[in-house]
Design an enzyme around this catalytic site. Sequence first.
Site: not given
Length: 353
Positions: A56, A157, A173, A187, A199, A285-287, A289
């Site tokens: 404003e 991914a 990759w 990010r 990870t 994948p663990t975290l 989930g």
Amino acid sequence: MASVSVDEAMRRAIDLAARGLGTTSPNPVVGCVLLDADGEVVGEGFHAYAGGPHAEIVALAQAGTRARGGTAVVTLEPCDHTGRTGPCSHALIAAGVSRVVIAVPDPNPVASGGAATLRAAGVQVALGVRAQEAEVGNVAWLTSMRRGWPYLIWKYAATLDGRSAAADGTSMWITSEAARIDVHALRGTVDAVLAGVGTVLADDPRLTARNLRDGTMAIRQPLRVVVDSSGRTPADARVRDGAARTWVATAAEVGAGPDGRVDLAALLAELHHRGVRAALLEGGPTLAGAFLAAGLVDKIVGYVAPKLLGAGPTALLDAGVTTIADAIDLEITDVTRVGPDLRITALPRKREA
Ligand SMILES: NC(=O)c1ccc[n+]([C@@H]2O[C@H](COP(=O)([O-])OP(=O)(O)OC[C@H]3O[C@@H](n4cnc5c(N)ncnc54)[C@H](OP(=O)(O)O)[C@@H]3O)[C@@H](O)[C@H]2O)c1
């Protein structure tokens, strides 16, 4: 210049607001268009960074005396408090604006009240114009302010058969450079990037926002958060390289859940307390989930590569689902090709309590 309708002006204000995405936190994105008494655009502004002028104020400065008797069209209720800048409600009154059209009321108890102040000063106030669109543009900030913990995006991914690594553990990759560039842009729009210690131990990621072509760092770096119950993050891990702020969140500091691991709801509450409004969960994948099982994920962005592996870890481990009736239902909101890959954006459907 031809006059524009209030509806058109709000459309423009929403576009302007989007220019601040990723740089205004812990503040919202806000856009403002000022129309003079004849409906001509005489000022435009958006909030560009926390501590900088509000939308404003930028629009009022452009409009000068032409704001008098005009209409301010703004995506979020003008603030009513003095923070790093003065109250916008007072600035609008002082400029002699006769009408303020707002898309969404401010849920922040500290800053709200602008509409009431304007009305008390005799300014006409209308609320709710293009509110749904403005909500979408500010979804992370509005969601986090309303409930007290950050808007959480899970990004992963995977191959077309849902694998996040090959049987021998190699994963670099899975997706293309174009997809990875896209992730770095993502990010740059959040306040924190989260990864599990698994990870960090497996991949030693930097978790910074960079230009992948020349390695230059984005000006604003998200806080790097390693979710690490017992503090196993190595002293020489790249996340500790000083390139951006890092928090190794342990169960001792955050609190533990029934399984002795970091209490994820407490972790998000603490991040909110530290000014994090939008966060990106980058695995693994663990975290992921555990966050999904707890119902703490707001949005999913999956990069799917045209590859098949047939064996190897999947992108998601136990998310509390044992039978098909309990599957986490998603609504796909976008599918975009990014280089050879697909970027699929989806929202988890709210489960019945
Ligand atoms: N394709 C992708 O998008 C992607 C992304 C990231 C990672 N990955 C791959 O994933 C693999 C690593 O998998 P991962 O499952 O071991 O890693 P992870 O999910 O990043 O980390 C798991 C660890 O997080 C910690 N943790 C802390 N609090 C937790 C909680 N409340 N619930 C669950 N975990 C909690 C646990 O260790 P503590 O109990 O010791 O704290 C757990 O072992 C790597 O091979 C990596 O390449 C793939």
